[in-house]
Design a protein around this motif. Structure first.
Motif, PDB file in Angstrom:
ATOM      1  N   LEU A 395      26.620  11.819  -2.628  1.00 42.91           N
ATOM      2  CA  LEU A 395      27.333  12.832  -3.404  1.00 42.91           C
ATOM      3  C   LEU A 395      28.811  12.841  -3.026  1.00 42.91           C
ATOM      4  N   PRO A 396      29.700  13.168  -3.968  1.00 44.09           N
ATOM      5  CA  PRO A 396      31.124  13.262  -3.635  1.00 44.09           C
ATOM      6  C   PRO A 396      31.363  14.292  -2.530  1.00 44.09           C
ATOM      7  N   TRP A 397      32.224  13.933  -1.597  1.00 41.61           N
ATOM      8  CA  TRP A 397      32.603  14.816  -0.500  1.00 41.61           C
ATOM      9  C   TRP A 397      31.391  15.277   0.319  1.00 41.61           C
ATOM     10  N   LEU A 398      30.380  14.426   0.447  1.00 40.85           N
ATOM     11  CA  LEU A 398      29.227  14.787   1.265  1.00 40.85           C
ATOM     12  C   LEU A 398      29.676  15.078   2.694  1.00 40.85           C
ATOM     13  N   SER A 399      30.518  14.204   3.226  1.00 40.54           N
ATOM     14  CA  SER A 399      31.101  14.456   4.543  1.00 40.54           C
ATOM     15  C   SER A 399      32.587  14.166   4.554  1.00 40.54           C
TER      16      SER A 399
END
Length: 438
Positions: A395-399
């Protein structure tokens, strides 16, 4: 190389099958699924990867024919395998990217079963784990890793006209100019997909109107280094928090024709008509926001900011990289920018097709566990869900900023696999303690 989409019998027989139990079930065999499978394998975690289509299917049929990776081959890959038939600074064609993930999975004999659709996941009552309903039966799993990525459901906005005079498709259904009827095309959305499709159509002889919204516009390369390298050394890929208002801003970048910087003014110079953000449709007439110039100027600011940061990095570190003053030269604003079209009669303009390059939404309707907020957004910390035993990847910006990109998902997968292995060690201690007590 063994075809992982039609695995050999020995590998199938050694693999957990629907109807059995497995420690960790991974849903999806794209880049995220292959990455987590590698890390789970190296940690000795028994697992099974289920994929409803083929490995890396989105690269095969969910993209247009001429698509290449937006990053160079040295960057858009996993650490354990390089592209051996493509120059490191070249951009891999989509079929080659899909073959890369097949080869990578083969490298560690990934337990992947294709052609199996996961239809429902629920937490078990009064016992651990999850019941997973698939197209081939039920699986019991202690943990579930959701590796289905961010591009699950193409989104066409509600403002799209219900008008049979126009052929309307999402960019996910666009393959080549030949599939469209004669006539001009309106492309809505000017991120990487929209701008590349619009450019291809215009070069094929189509009259193209391109609706340009807010965007970032990095240089393809600057001072002999690709922008992927610059984002890396400047720490941008590892940024953990998006700038306010930049969480969902699209990026206009292209690896097409050997890679080039997206320049909207140059597109207009070659014959494309730029318009602002699409506003309304009414009886064949479309209106646009009066924001085209503002969107272009903000894209320019993003472009120039990266050049400034790169120059500062070079000076700070004493690097010997060639100066590139021409990179700061801007073409003059074309007439479609200085006198923007705010209303267009599509029929009078000869427009017969509309392509919606308006992104995707996730679809977690099959995942019926307590890990979503009121808006349906997954709640997690670096991929570790608030629902114990459920994990997210890709997912986008997961970390970090790079989480939804090829190299970024590999590093996120390493963290998630480590968390799973740690939880297994606690449970192993519990089992050993119970046996000792008995």
């Amino acid at each position: 190389m063994t075809d992982l989409n039609q695995p050999d019998l020995a590998r199938i027989n050694a693999m957990p099958t629907p109807g059995s139990s497995i420690d960790t079930l991974v849903v999806g065999a794209g880049q995220a699924g292959v990455a987590i499978s590698e890390h789970l394998s190296s940690l000795g975690v028994p697992h099974l990867v289920l994929e409803k289509n083929r490995i890396a299917e989105a690269w095969r049929t969910g993209r247009w024919d001429s698509l290449v990776a937006n990053g160079p081959a040295w960057h858009d890959r996993f650490p354990g395998l390089a592209f051996d038939d493509i120059d490191a600074d070249a951009f891999a064609p989509k079929e080659r990217v899909a073959a890369y993930f097949e080869a990578y999975a083969q490298k560690f004999n990934a337990p992947i079963r294709t052609g199996v659709d996961v239809r429902k996941v629920t937490r078990n009552a009064e016992r651990s784990g999850f019941t997973v309903e698939t197209s081939e039966g039920v699986i019991q799993a202690n943990r579930v890793v959701v590796a289905t990525g961010p591009f699950q459901r193409p989104v066409i906005p509600a403002l799209a006209p219900t008008d049979e005079r126009f052929t309307q498709i999402h960019s996910a259904q666009y393959y080549n100019p030949q599939q469209l009827p004669e006539g001009a095309v309106l492309v809505v959305g000017a991120g990487s997909s929209g701008v590349q499709i619009a450019d291809e159509l215009q070069r094929a002889g189509k009259k193209v109107y391109l609706s340009v919204g807010p965007h970032d516009r990095p240089p393809r390369a600057y001072r002999n280094r690709d922008f992927c390298w610059w984002l890396g050394v400047l720490g941008e890929w590892d940024a953990e928090i998006a700038q306010p208002g930049k969480e969902h801003v699209t990026i206009a970048v292209s690896g097409a024709r050997g890679g080039h910087t997206v320049d909207f003014r140059r597109l207009a110079q070659q014959g494309m008509t730029l318009v602002g953000l699409t506003k309304t449709f009414n009886d064949g007439v479309v209106t646009f926001q009066q924001d085209l110039l503002e969107n272009l100027k903000n894209g320019d600011k993003n472009y120039l900011a990266l050049l400034d940061a790169a120059d500062a990095y070079i000076a700070r570190n004493g690097l010997d990289l060639p100066h590139e003053p021409e990179a700061r030269s801007m073409l003059p604003d074309p007439q479609c920018v200085t006198q923007p079209i705010l209303e267009l009669d599509l029929v009078a303009a000869g427009v017969t097709s509309i392509i919606w390059a308006t992104g995707y939404a996730v679809d977690f309707s099959w995942l019926q566990v307590d890990t979503f907020d009121a808006q349906g957004k997954p709640q997690h910390q670096r991929g570790v869900s608030r629902e114990p035993g459920v994990y997210f990847l890709g997912l986008p910006w997961l970390s970090r900023r790079g989480s939804s990109f090829i190299w970024g998902v590999w590093h996120d997968a390493k963290h998630v696999a480590g968390h799973i292995a740690t939880q297994r060690s606690y449970l192993a201690y519990q089992d050993a303690a119970q046996r000792q007590d008995a």
